[in-house]
Design a protein around this motif. Structure first.
Motif, PDB file in Angstrom:
ATOM      1  N   VAL A  19     -19.771   2.961  19.209  1.00  9.34           N
ATOM      2  CA  VAL A  19     -19.137   1.941  18.370  1.00  9.34           C
ATOM      3  C   VAL A  19     -20.143   1.163  17.530  1.00  9.34           C
ATOM      4  CG1 VAL A  19     -17.290   1.699  20.078  1.00  9.34           C
ATOM      5  CG2 VAL A  19     -19.170   0.031  20.042  1.00  9.34           C
ATOM      6  N   LYS A  20     -21.426   1.441  17.718  1.00  4.93           N
ATOM      7  CA  LYS A  20     -22.444   0.733  16.921  1.00  4.93           C
ATOM      8  C   LYS A  20     -22.181   0.918  15.443  1.00  4.93           C
ATOM      9  CE  LYS A  20     -26.349   0.718  20.123  1.00  4.93           C
ATOM     10  NZ  LYS A  20     -27.672   1.310  20.461  1.00  4.93           N
ATOM     11  N   SER A  22      -9.817   8.276  16.098  1.00  4.59           N
ATOM     12  CA  SER A  22      -8.780   8.583  17.083  1.00  4.59           C
ATOM     13  C   SER A  22      -9.308   8.386  18.504  1.00  4.59           C
ATOM     14  CB  SER A  22      -8.261  10.003  16.898  1.00  4.59           C
ATOM     15  OG  SER A  22      -9.323  10.940  17.009  1.00  4.59           O
ATOM     16  N   GLU A  23     -10.584   8.645  18.706  1.00  2.00           N
ATOM     17  CA  GLU A  23     -11.159   8.487  20.045  1.00  2.00           C
ATOM     18  C   GLU A  23     -11.312   7.027  20.471  1.00  2.00           C
ATOM     19  OE1 GLU A  23     -12.405  10.346  17.540  1.00  2.00           O
ATOM     20  OE2 GLU A  23     -14.611  10.295  17.546  1.00  2.00           O
ATOM     21  N   ASP A  24     -11.019   6.082  19.562  1.00  2.00           N
ATOM     22  CA  ASP A  24     -11.007   4.664  19.933  1.00  2.00           C
ATOM     23  C   ASP A  24      -9.694   4.275  20.613  1.00  2.00           C
ATOM     24  OD1 ASP A  24     -12.646   3.982  16.815  1.00  2.00           O
ATOM     25  OD2 ASP A  24     -13.574   4.125  18.809  1.00  2.00           O
ATOM     26  N   THR A  25      -8.713   5.175  20.586  1.00  2.00           N
ATOM     27  CA  THR A  25      -7.432   4.906  21.230  1.00  2.00           C
ATOM     28  C   THR A  25      -7.636   4.673  22.724  1.00  2.00           C
ATOM     29  OG1 THR A  25      -6.172   6.196  19.636  1.00  2.00           O
ATOM     30  CG2 THR A  25      -5.182   5.881  21.817  1.00  2.00           C
ATOM     31  N   ALA A  26      -7.189   3.496  23.197  1.00  2.19           N
ATOM     32  CA  ALA A  26      -7.386   3.119  24.591  1.00  2.19           C
ATOM     33  C   ALA A  26      -6.762   1.759  24.837  1.00  2.19           C
ATOM     34  CB  ALA A  26      -8.884   3.042  24.919  1.00  2.19           C
ATOM     35  N   MET A  27      -6.681   1.392  26.125  1.00  9.56           N
ATOM     36  CA  MET A  27      -6.406   0.002  26.480  1.00  9.56           C
ATOM     37  C   MET A  27      -7.729  -0.745  26.402  1.00  9.56           C
ATOM     38  SD  MET A  27      -3.282  -0.901  27.256  1.00  9.56           S
ATOM     39  CE  MET A  27      -3.415  -2.253  28.436  1.00  9.56           C
ATOM     40  N   TYR A  28      -7.690  -1.905  25.786  1.00  6.36           N
ATOM     41  CA  TYR A  28      -8.894  -2.719  25.656  1.00  6.36           C
ATOM     42  C   TYR A  28      -8.742  -3.972  26.518  1.00  6.36           C
ATOM     43  CZ  TYR A  28     -10.838   0.203  22.042  1.00  6.36           C
ATOM     44  OH  TYR A  28     -11.387   1.270  21.357  1.00  6.36           O
ATOM     45  N   LEU A  75     -12.861 -15.043  22.284  1.00  3.54           N
ATOM     46  CA  LEU A  75     -13.738 -13.893  22.043  1.00  3.54           C
ATOM     47  C   LEU A  75     -13.019 -12.936  21.105  1.00  3.54           C
ATOM     48  CD1 LEU A  75     -16.357 -12.318  23.089  1.00  3.54           C
ATOM     49  CD2 LEU A  75     -14.758 -11.150  24.635  1.00  3.54           C
ATOM     50  N   TYR A  76     -13.770 -12.294  20.219  1.00  5.41           N
ATOM     51  CA  TYR A  76     -13.186 -11.356  19.268  1.00  5.41           C
ATOM     52  C   TYR A  76     -13.875 -10.006  19.342  1.00  5.41           C
ATOM     53  CZ  TYR A  76     -11.475 -15.676  17.158  1.00  5.41           C
ATOM     54  OH  TYR A  76     -10.876 -16.903  16.946  1.00  5.41           O
ATOM     55  N   LEU A  77     -13.125  -8.988  18.911  1.00  5.00           N
ATOM     56  CA  LEU A  77     -13.717  -7.673  18.679  1.00  5.00           C
ATOM     57  C   LEU A  77     -13.157  -7.164  17.356  1.00  5.00           C
ATOM     58  CD1 LEU A  77     -15.598  -5.467  19.851  1.00  5.00           C
ATOM     59  CD2 LEU A  77     -13.528  -4.319  20.671  1.00  5.00           C
ATOM     60  N   GLN A  78     -13.999  -7.166  16.334  1.00  6.11           N
ATOM     61  CA  GLN A  78     -13.618  -6.615  15.038  1.00  6.11           C
ATOM     62  C   GLN A  78     -13.937  -5.128  15.060  1.00  6.11           C
ATOM     63  OE1 GLN A  78     -12.145  -8.115  12.274  1.00  6.11           O
ATOM     64  NE2 GLN A  78     -12.022  -5.999  11.540  1.00  6.11           N
ATOM     65  N   MET A  79     -12.911  -4.314  14.850  1.00  7.66           N
ATOM     66  CA  MET A  79     -13.069  -2.864  14.911  1.00  7.66           C
ATOM     67  C   MET A  79     -12.810  -2.276  13.525  1.00  7.66           C
ATOM     68  SD  MET A  79     -11.198  -2.108  18.550  1.00  7.66           S
ATOM     69  CE  MET A  79      -9.611  -2.655  17.979  1.00  7.66           C
ATOM     70  N   ASN A  80     -13.822  -1.707  12.939  1.00 10.51           N
ATOM     71  CA  ASN A  80     -13.718  -1.077  11.618  1.00 10.51           C
ATOM     72  C   ASN A  80     -13.964   0.423  11.741  1.00 10.51           C
ATOM     73  OD1 ASN A  80     -13.404  -3.657  10.474  1.00 10.51           O
ATOM     74  ND2 ASN A  80     -15.616  -3.882  10.187  1.00 10.51           N
ATOM     75  N   SER A  81     -13.608   1.140  10.690  1.00 10.52           N
ATOM     76  CA  SER A  81     -13.812   2.599  10.650  1.00 10.52           C
ATOM     77  C   SER A  81     -13.299   3.247  11.931  1.00 10.52           C
ATOM     78  CB  SER A  81     -15.299   2.923  10.455  1.00 10.52           C
ATOM     79  OG  SER A  81     -15.791   2.339   9.271  1.00 10.52           O
ATOM     80  N   LEU A  82     -12.081   2.877  12.296  1.00 12.10           N
ATOM     81  CA  LEU A  82     -11.519   3.347  13.559  1.00 12.10           C
ATOM     82  C   LEU A  82     -11.370   4.868  13.571  1.00 12.10           C
ATOM     83  CD1 LEU A  82      -8.922   0.524  14.093  1.00 12.10           C
ATOM     84  CD2 LEU A  82     -10.689   1.183  15.737  1.00 12.10           C
TER      85      LEU A  82
END
Length: 118
Positions: free
Chosen positions: A63-64, A87-93, A78-85
């Motif tokens: 994810v770097k 398909s393998e990022d699919t998950a419970m967070y 707390l935040y998590l900004q997720m860009n350039s997602l």
């Protein structure tokens, strides 16, 4: 006891963006470490990113340069900004926090929020 509540569940297309939030029941500046984990179906929890009290961050290699962890102590969030997602990022967070350590074991956990990339 620290309560953590995630929000920002959603779906995105590959290449899209999502932002997750985690509201804490305590002053987040008092927490030694906060983090985001994810768990894909059939897999173990994996540490995605963490931030310590000094603001030092760590990211897993996958994810770097795509995800950014940040904390707003004024909002105790707390935040998590997720860009350039991908398909393998699919998950419970899951949001996690600890008063003592900043490793892979955390004392406090949120209930999780689903992210789907397709």
């Amino acid at each position: 006891h620290v309560q953590l509540v995630e929000s920002g569940e959603g779906s995105a297309r590959p290449g899209g963006s999502l932002r997750l939030s985690c509201a804490a029941s305590v002053d987040t500046s008092s927490l030694y470490c906060m983090a985001w984990f994810h768990q894909a179906p059939g897999k173990d929890h994996e540490l995605v990113a963490r931030i310590d009290r000094a603001g030092t961050t760590w990211y897993r290699d996958s994810v770097k340069d795509r995800f950014t962890i940040s904390k707003d102590n004024a909002k105790n969030t707390l935040y998590l900004q997720m860009n350039s997602l991908k398909s393998e990022d699919t998950a419970m967070y899951y949001c996690a926090a600890d008063n003592i350590y900043c490793g892979t074991g955390f004392a406090y956990w949120g209930q999780g929020t689903q992210v789907t990339v397709s």
